[in-house]
Design an enzyme around this catalytic site. Structure first.
Site, PDB file in Angstrom:
ATOM      1  N   ALA A 214      20.044 -79.959  -7.211  1.00 42.15           N
ATOM      2  CA  ALA A 214      21.404 -80.480  -7.399  1.00 42.15           C
ATOM      3  C   ALA A 214      22.399 -79.793  -6.464  1.00 42.15           C
ATOM      4  O   ALA A 214      22.268 -78.584  -6.189  1.00 42.15           O
ATOM      5  CB  ALA A 214      21.829 -80.294  -8.857  1.00 42.15           C
ATOM      6  N   PRO A 215      23.360 -80.565  -5.960  1.00 41.58           N
ATOM      7  CA  PRO A 215      23.617 -82.000  -6.201  1.00 41.58           C
ATOM      8  C   PRO A 215      22.780 -82.947  -5.350  1.00 41.58           C
ATOM      9  O   PRO A 215      22.885 -84.158  -5.489  1.00 41.58           O
ATOM     10  CB  PRO A 215      25.096 -82.139  -5.838  1.00 41.58           C
ATOM     11  CG  PRO A 215      25.309 -81.120  -4.768  1.00 41.58           C
ATOM     12  CD  PRO A 215      24.445 -79.949  -5.151  1.00 41.58           C
ATOM     13  N   GLY A 216      21.946 -82.405  -4.441  1.00 41.19           N
ATOM     14  CA  GLY A 216      20.997 -83.271  -3.747  1.00 41.19           C
ATOM     15  C   GLY A 216      21.135 -83.326  -2.238  1.00 41.19           C
ATOM     16  O   GLY A 216      20.602 -84.246  -1.608  1.00 41.19           O
ATOM     17  N   GLY A 217      21.806 -82.346  -1.630  1.00 38.92           N
ATOM     18  CA  GLY A 217      21.950 -82.351  -0.174  1.00 38.92           C
ATOM     19  C   GLY A 217      20.621 -82.313   0.556  1.00 38.92           C
ATOM     20  O   GLY A 217      20.398 -83.069   1.507  1.00 38.92           O
ATOM     21  N   ASP A 233      16.054 -79.921 -11.242  1.00 37.74           N
ATOM     22  CA  ASP A 233      17.268 -79.149 -11.506  1.00 37.74           C
ATOM     23  C   ASP A 233      17.832 -79.588 -12.854  1.00 37.74           C
ATOM     24  O   ASP A 233      17.883 -80.791 -13.137  1.00 37.74           O
ATOM     25  CB  ASP A 233      18.326 -79.385 -10.415  1.00 37.74           C
ATOM     26  CG  ASP A 233      19.335 -78.251 -10.348  1.00 37.74           C
ATOM     27  OD1 ASP A 233      19.967 -77.954 -11.386  1.00 37.74           O
ATOM     28  OD2 ASP A 233      19.508 -77.662  -9.260  1.00 37.74           O
ATOM     29  N   ASP A 270      16.786 -74.041  -2.356  1.00 38.32           N
ATOM     30  CA  ASP A 270      18.095 -73.512  -1.952  1.00 38.32           C
ATOM     31  C   ASP A 270      18.893 -73.259  -3.225  1.00 38.32           C
ATOM     32  O   ASP A 270      19.717 -74.065  -3.631  1.00 38.32           O
ATOM     33  CB  ASP A 270      18.807 -74.517  -1.038  1.00 38.32           C
ATOM     34  CG  ASP A 270      20.168 -74.032  -0.574  1.00 38.32           C
ATOM     35  OD1 ASP A 270      20.335 -72.803  -0.419  1.00 38.32           O
ATOM     36  OD2 ASP A 270      21.063 -74.877  -0.349  1.00 38.32           O
ATOM     37  N   LYS A 300      19.528 -65.443  -0.990  1.00 35.04           N
ATOM     38  CA  LYS A 300      20.910 -64.982  -1.098  1.00 35.04           C
ATOM     39  C   LYS A 300      20.961 -63.462  -0.916  1.00 35.04           C
ATOM     40  O   LYS A 300      20.247 -62.723  -1.594  1.00 35.04           O
ATOM     41  CB  LYS A 300      21.506 -65.356  -2.456  1.00 35.04           C
ATOM     42  CG  LYS A 300      21.294 -66.815  -2.864  1.00 35.04           C
ATOM     43  CD  LYS A 300      21.819 -67.796  -1.826  1.00 35.04           C
ATOM     44  CE  LYS A 300      21.477 -69.240  -2.227  1.00 35.04           C
ATOM     45  NZ  LYS A 300      21.892 -70.227  -1.224  1.00 35.04           N
TER      46      LYS A 300
END
Length: 343
Positions: A214-217, A233, A270, A300
């Site tokens: 999410a949101p799906g990029g 997700d 991600d 991260k």
């Protein structure tokens, strides 16, 4: 061309903002304490001199490409600059000799303090003088050589190199993608850049799992490449993706999803989780990734200990995943992107 000295060479290095120190540390690890540094833009752009010649320095960096050094520009010549275009034209004309008809990309960068000139004005002026002198062919891509020029209020630096020798053929490694109408998120740019940086072609994959989608990029890009995507997700996926015939969406935690063994040849992740949490989650899903399959994972850098973070992550996912390359991409911020192959 400028004849380099055998004993030393000078470059301008560029890292993502805030990670210049890490890029310098990587260079120091490659070349020892004789590597010397000075700031151009604090924490981002720096000059460094090395105790080896230009081509030897480039070869060593390409063989062991640093994670945080995004772009490197050779400094073949320097000019005490008065800020004028005419001075730049004369300097470049006198400093370099080119083969007639060379396909040349001229890349101009400058500090914010150089406000009297635009990079476009400078490029046009240098294109003109070199075209007149050598009938060069100014190009934006597929260049044979790049002439890199960096301007500060007092000095100008220039060097010529092959595009591959700069780590990126974009000025400063700042690769640009056009935002599309209806684009789900800017995170898509990270995966697009990964495809370029790691020499991948996502159209060659058949089935992918996107963990923390999410949101799906990332899911949207993989679907565009013709891949069947399983997105996982507990948060909502962009409504425009949900009707796609190649999408399977599990709106739940990844730990609650049952995936069949060897179902995918690509795994992407991600997530804004701590690195070790993310590594444990991914490791629990690796049974679904085929041997020889690809994993693209962002890590991260939550506590500004990037080298330790990467070491710990590798400890967590090895030997199932074998690291091919790790890079802080232009579209990364406080993170790294890692490319693995499943053993």
């Amino acid at each position: 061309m400028i004849v380099e000295t055998v004993e030393s060479s000078v470059f301008i290095g560029t890292a993502n903002h805030g990670f210049g120190q890490q890029a310098q540390e990587e260079i120091r690890r490659l070349f020892g304490n004789e590597a010397k540094f000075s700031h151009v833009v604090p924490a981002e752009i720096f000059l460094y001199s090395l105790p080896v010649g230009k081509m030897d320095a480039i070869s060593k960096v390409l063989e062991q490409e640093p994670m945080f050094l995004r772009h490197m520009q050779p400094v073949d010549v320097e000019l005490d600059w008065d800020g004028s275009v005419a001075a730049l034209q004369a300097w470049i004309h006198d400093s370099f000799q080119l083969t007639e008809g060379t396909k040349l990309a001229i890349q101009i960068r400058k500090t914010e303090q150089v406000s009297q000139l635009s990079t476009g004005e400078c490029k046009k002026a240098l294109d003109s003088v070199l075209t007149d002198a050598y009938a060069i062919v100014p190009v934006a891509k597929d260049a044979e050589l790049i002439l890199s020029v960096y301007l500060t209020p007092e000095r100008a630096y220039a060097g010529i190199s092959k595009p591959t020798d700069n780590l990126s053929d974009w000025a400063g490694g700042a690769i640009r993608f056009r935002k599309e109408d209806g684009q789900v998120s800017r995170a898509k740019f990270k995966l697009l850049e990964s495809e370029v940086a790691f020499g991948l072609d996502f159209t060659q994959y058949r089935s992918a799992v996107d963990v923390g989608a999410a949101p799906g990029g990332w899911t949207s890009l993989l679907l565009e490449r013709g891949i069947k995507v399983t997105a996982i997700d507990p948060a909502k996926l962009d409504a425009g993706l949900l009707k796609h015939p190649n999408l399977t969406f599990h709106k739940k935690n990844a730990s609650d999803v049952v995936l069949q063994p060897d179902s995918f040849d690509l795994l992407v992740c991600d997530m804004s989780w701590s690195p070790r949490q993310m590594a444990r989650l991914v490791k629990g899903l690796l049974h679904a990734l085929q041997s020889g399959g690809t994993a693209i994972i962002t890590v991260k850098l939550m506590h500004k200990k990037p080298f330790q973070t990467v070491r710990e992550l590798l400890e967590d996912v090895e030997p199932e995943l074998v690291l091919q390359k790790a890079k802080q991409l232009f579209h990364n911020r406080e993170e790294l992107t890692l490319f693995f192959i499943k053993s």
